[in-house]
Design a protein around this motif. Structure first.
Motif, PDB file in Angstrom:
ATOM      1  N   VAL A  48      10.551  -1.160 -13.153  1.00  0.00           N
ATOM      2  CA  VAL A  48      10.930  -2.550 -12.902  1.00  0.00           C
ATOM      3  C   VAL A  48       9.716  -3.474 -12.961  1.00  0.00           C
ATOM      4  O   VAL A  48       9.797  -4.588 -13.495  1.00  0.00           O
ATOM      5  N   PHE A  49       8.593  -3.040 -12.418  1.00  0.00           N
ATOM      6  CA  PHE A  49       7.360  -3.832 -12.486  1.00  0.00           C
ATOM      7  C   PHE A  49       6.793  -3.875 -13.905  1.00  0.00           C
ATOM      8  O   PHE A  49       5.929  -4.692 -14.195  1.00  0.00           O
ATOM      9  N   GLN A  50       7.245  -2.979 -14.754  1.00  0.00           N
ATOM     10  CA  GLN A  50       6.717  -2.825 -16.115  1.00  0.00           C
ATOM     11  C   GLN A  50       5.206  -2.578 -16.064  1.00  0.00           C
ATOM     12  O   GLN A  50       4.401  -3.333 -16.607  1.00  0.00           O
ATOM     13  N   THR A  51       4.864  -1.486 -15.372  1.00  0.00           N
ATOM     14  CA  THR A  51       3.457  -1.144 -15.196  1.00  0.00           C
ATOM     15  C   THR A  51       3.242   0.359 -15.284  1.00  0.00           C
ATOM     16  O   THR A  51       4.131   1.149 -14.968  1.00  0.00           O
ATOM     17  N   ARG A  52       2.065   0.714 -15.712  1.00  0.00           N
ATOM     18  CA  ARG A  52       1.615   2.100 -15.665  1.00  0.00           C
ATOM     19  C   ARG A  52       0.651   2.309 -14.503  1.00  0.00           C
ATOM     20  O   ARG A  52       0.146   3.401 -14.289  1.00  0.00           O
ATOM     21  N   GLY A  53       0.386   1.237 -13.765  1.00  0.00           N
ATOM     22  CA  GLY A  53      -0.556   1.298 -12.653  1.00  0.00           C
ATOM     23  C   GLY A  53       0.081   1.820 -11.381  1.00  0.00           C
ATOM     24  O   GLY A  53       1.215   2.312 -11.367  1.00  0.00           O
ATOM     25  N   ASP A  54      -0.665   1.709 -10.295  1.00  0.00           N
ATOM     26  CA  ASP A  54      -0.199   2.197  -9.000  1.00  0.00           C
ATOM     27  C   ASP A  54       0.821   1.241  -8.392  1.00  0.00           C
ATOM     28  O   ASP A  54       0.663   0.022  -8.462  1.00  0.00           O
ATOM     29  N   VAL A  55       1.849   1.807  -7.779  1.00  0.00           N
ATOM     30  CA  VAL A  55       2.808   1.036  -6.993  1.00  0.00           C
ATOM     31  C   VAL A  55       2.872   1.661  -5.605  1.00  0.00           C
ATOM     32  O   VAL A  55       3.041   2.874  -5.469  1.00  0.00           O
ATOM     33  N   LEU A  56       2.727   0.819  -4.594  1.00  0.00           N
ATOM     34  CA  LEU A  56       2.727   1.255  -3.206  1.00  0.00           C
ATOM     35  C   LEU A  56       4.007   0.796  -2.527  1.00  0.00           C
ATOM     36  O   LEU A  56       4.588  -0.229  -2.902  1.00  0.00           O
ATOM     37  N   LEU A  57       4.438   1.544  -1.517  1.00  0.00           N
ATOM     38  CA  LEU A  57       5.669   1.219  -0.801  1.00  0.00           C
ATOM     39  C   LEU A  57       5.328   0.998   0.667  1.00  0.00           C
ATOM     40  O   LEU A  57       4.617   1.796   1.285  1.00  0.00           O
ATOM     41  N   LEU A  58       5.842  -0.092   1.216  1.00  0.00           N
ATOM     42  CA  LEU A  58       5.512  -0.503   2.573  1.00  0.00           C
ATOM     43  C   LEU A  58       6.794  -0.829   3.337  1.00  0.00           C
ATOM     44  O   LEU A  58       7.673  -1.509   2.811  1.00  0.00           O
ATOM     45  N   THR A  59       6.903  -0.343   4.561  1.00  0.00           N
ATOM     46  CA  THR A  59       8.038  -0.709   5.397  1.00  0.00           C
ATOM     47  C   THR A  59       7.736  -2.030   6.085  1.00  0.00           C
ATOM     48  O   THR A  59       6.982  -2.085   7.065  1.00  0.00           O
ATOM     49  N   SER A  60       8.280  -3.094   5.516  1.00  0.00           N
ATOM     50  CA  SER A  60       8.066  -4.443   6.054  1.00  0.00           C
ATOM     51  C   SER A  60       8.934  -5.410   5.267  1.00  0.00           C
ATOM     52  O   SER A  60       9.579  -5.035   4.288  1.00  0.00           O
ATOM     53  N   SER A  61       8.914  -6.647   5.679  1.00  0.00           N
ATOM     54  CA  SER A  61       9.531  -7.701   4.877  1.00  0.00           C
ATOM     55  C   SER A  61       8.596  -8.056   3.732  1.00  0.00           C
ATOM     56  O   SER A  61       7.459  -7.565   3.651  1.00  0.00           O
ATOM     57  N   GLY A  62       9.044  -8.944   2.861  1.00  0.00           N
ATOM     58  CA  GLY A  62       8.192  -9.390   1.763  1.00  0.00           C
ATOM     59  C   GLY A  62       6.936 -10.084   2.259  1.00  0.00           C
ATOM     60  O   GLY A  62       5.860  -9.961   1.660  1.00  0.00           O
ATOM     61  N   THR A  63       7.046 -10.811   3.358  1.00  0.00           N
ATOM     62  CA  THR A  63       5.871 -11.487   3.907  1.00  0.00           C
ATOM     63  C   THR A  63       4.822 -10.480   4.347  1.00  0.00           C
ATOM     64  O   THR A  63       3.614 -10.732   4.252  1.00  0.00           O
ATOM     65  N   GLY A  64       5.265  -9.315   4.812  1.00  0.00           N
ATOM     66  CA  GLY A  64       4.312  -8.259   5.141  1.00  0.00           C
ATOM     67  C   GLY A  64       3.521  -7.829   3.922  1.00  0.00           C
ATOM     68  O   GLY A  64       2.314  -7.547   4.003  1.00  0.00           O
ATOM     69  N   ALA A  65       4.179  -7.767   2.770  1.00  0.00           N
ATOM     70  CA  ALA A  65       3.476  -7.427   1.530  1.00  0.00           C
ATOM     71  C   ALA A  65       2.489  -8.525   1.154  1.00  0.00           C
ATOM     72  O   ALA A  65       1.381  -8.248   0.666  1.00  0.00           O
ATOM     73  N   MET A  66       2.882  -9.791   1.360  1.00  0.00           N
ATOM     74  CA  MET A  66       1.961 -10.893   1.092  1.00  0.00           C
ATOM     75  C   MET A  66       0.717 -10.771   1.969  1.00  0.00           C
ATOM     76  O   MET A  66      -0.419 -10.884   1.491  1.00  0.00           O
ATOM     77  N   GLU A  67       0.928 -10.516   3.248  1.00  0.00           N
ATOM     78  CA  GLU A  67      -0.219 -10.370   4.149  1.00  0.00           C
ATOM     79  C   GLU A  67      -1.078  -9.178   3.751  1.00  0.00           C
ATOM     80  O   GLU A  67      -2.312  -9.238   3.807  1.00  0.00           O
ATOM     81  N   SER A  68      -0.438  -8.094   3.326  1.00  0.00           N
ATOM     82  CA  SER A  68      -1.209  -6.912   2.931  1.00  0.00           C
ATOM     83  C   SER A  68      -2.131  -7.216   1.767  1.00  0.00           C
ATOM     84  O   SER A  68      -3.255  -6.699   1.695  1.00  0.00           O
ATOM     85  N   ALA A  69      -1.674  -8.065   0.840  1.00  0.00           N
ATOM     86  CA  ALA A  69      -2.513  -8.412  -0.312  1.00  0.00           C
ATOM     87  C   ALA A  69      -3.761  -9.159   0.142  1.00  0.00           C
ATOM     88  O   ALA A  69      -4.875  -8.876  -0.320  1.00  0.00           O
ATOM     89  N   VAL A  70      -3.584 -10.093   1.054  1.00  0.00           N
ATOM     90  CA  VAL A  70      -4.731 -10.846   1.571  1.00  0.00           C
ATOM     91  C   VAL A  70      -5.665  -9.916   2.340  1.00  0.00           C
ATOM     92  O   VAL A  70      -6.894  -9.949   2.169  1.00  0.00           O
ATOM     93  N   ALA A  71      -5.105  -9.061   3.184  1.00  0.00           N
ATOM     94  CA  ALA A  71      -5.918  -8.169   4.013  1.00  0.00           C
ATOM     95  C   ALA A  71      -6.743  -7.201   3.179  1.00  0.00           C
ATOM     96  O   ALA A  71      -7.837  -6.797   3.594  1.00  0.00           O
ATOM     97  N   ASN A  72      -6.233  -6.815   2.019  1.00  0.00           N
ATOM     98  CA  ASN A  72      -6.924  -5.817   1.194  1.00  0.00           C
ATOM     99  C   ASN A  72      -7.849  -6.414   0.140  1.00  0.00           C
ATOM    100  O   ASN A  72      -8.616  -5.676  -0.483  1.00  0.00           O
TER     101      ASN A  72
END
Length: 395
Positions: A48-72
């Motif tokens: 679905v992402f149309q990628t050969r790269g890494d995809v990570l899975l997180l138990t959270s809302s979408g905003t949690g994923a947004m915060e994770s991007a900033v934190a990392n």
């Protein structure tokens, strides 16, 4: 008796085959049985992402994923450019500022997407920027960003391009690798046709270098820990097991339909919805409209808040109103995920009836007829990028 219809841009309707998976006996998350399903979900998300790269899975809302991007990615004091076209673009800025980063905003006029030329100028003026944060589809306004052009601009710099695709993934074309998108975050409850509670993140090689160098404190949201667990077919901490099992089924359905057909269906439903609204004399809000939802200006003399409230309470049809300064000024009709032609007909019919009941002058049936003319033609097949090769699905 009242039947309820969900026409909101998240959560969205869930196929019965998907929701039924949540009623199965729960699996332990440190077993081969769960590991096979987890791996299937990761590979399905790459499709679905149309990628050969890494995809990570997180138990959270979408905003949690947004915060994770900033934190990392961002240290305190780092500069980030935020291309904002609405409330969720502004959310990027709030998260960045919470982590002590300097957010440089490039804002679009209401209803418009950020012009790539604006972004180009900001990148030129801030060569120190470590990241550019933007939206794929901005849920609050209904616009779509030119991610392909954004990717070309940012790829020529040391910065990484970070995309909120929470509402757009699985409904609007997004080619992670081809368009040079470094980090893309998404959620389960929109185009991916699963209940809220899961987030997913794609990470490019360019982004991994920034992740490794980042000094920002992180524990649960640490991408390095998540990446290490993938070969063991598990997450580092307890995941939302039932949602992952359900998502495996949703991804099977997306694969069966095919991404190109999924995008074509969404474009078809969007065209019909716009035609229906315009036939009623209503004004579309988004000047760069996306295909996953339609934003409409509330007509003069109509209370926009009451319109949304009464449609839900009187008709059982849930739509979304405007957010922040657009509250009461626009309403939003979703056509994403598990939706087809008659979801559009129901939405337009309900809008017609409620506007008529609230005193707006219109010809009943005119919007529905305009949408029907679009919906009687077949969707025009779009061309999606060739998806990354994935492992055979584990059933």
């Amino acid at each position: 008796m009242k039947k309820y219809y969900l026409i909101t841009p998240g959560p969205t309707p869930i196929p019965p085959e998907v929701s039924s998976k949540e009623s199965l006996p729960i699996l332990h998350h440190r077993t081969n049985e769960f590991g096979a399903i987890f791996s299937e979900v990761i590979e399905g998300l790459k499709y679905v992402f149309q990628t050969r790269g890494d995809v990570l899975l997180l138990t959270s809302s979408g905003t949690g994923a947004m915060e994770s991007a900033v934190a990392n990615l961002m240290n305190a004091g780092d500069t980030a450019i935020v291309a904002s076209s609405g409330a969720f673009g502004e959310r990027w800025g709030k998260i960045l500022q919470t982590y002590g980063a300097k957010a440089v905003f490039v804002r679009a006029e209401d209803g418009h997407a950020v012009d790539p030329a604006q972004l180009q100028q900001a990148v030129k003026e801030h060569p120190e920027a470590k990241g550019v944060f933007c939206q794929h589809t901005e849920t609050s306004t209904g616009i779509v960003s030119d991610l392909k052009k954004f990717g070309e601009i940012v790829a020529a710099t040391p910065a990484v391009l970070v995309v909120d695709a929470i509402s757009g993934l699985g409904g609007q074309d997004l080619q992670t690798d081809t368009w040079k998108l470094d980090v893309v975050v998404a959620g389960s409850q929109k185009g991916l046709m699963t209940a809220p509670g899961l987030a997913m993140i794609s990470v490019s090689e360019k982004a991994w270098k920034l992740v490794e160098a980042c000094k920002s404190p992180r524990f649960y949201l640490d991408y390095r820990t998540m990446k290490k667990s993938i070969p063991d077919q598990e997450t580092p901490y307890t995941p939302a097991v039932t949602l992952i099992v359900a998502m495996a089924e949703a991804l099977r359905q997306i694969k069966e339909e095919g991404l190109a057909n999924v995008f074509a269906r969404h474009a078809w439903l969007a065209e019909a919805t716009r035609a229906g609204m315009q036939a009623l004399g209503l004004t579309l809000f988004a000047k760069n409209p996306c295909n996953v939802l339609t934003s409409v200006v509330v007509p003069p003399g109509v209370d926009g808040k009451k319109l949304v409230k009464r449609m839900r309470e009187d008709y059982g049809v849930s739509i979304a109103g405007g957010q922040v300064h657009l509250m009461g000024k626009i309403f939003r009709l979703a056509h994403m995920g598990y939706m087809d032609r008659f979801d559009v007909i129901i939405a337009i019919s309900a809008v017609e009836m409620m506007l008529f009941d609230m005193g707006y002058k219109l010809e009943l049936g005119k919007g529905v007829a305009a949408a029907q003319r679009v919906l009687m033609a077949k969707p025009k097949l779009l061309t999606a990028a060739a998806p990354a090769p994935v492992a055979a699905a584990v059933r």
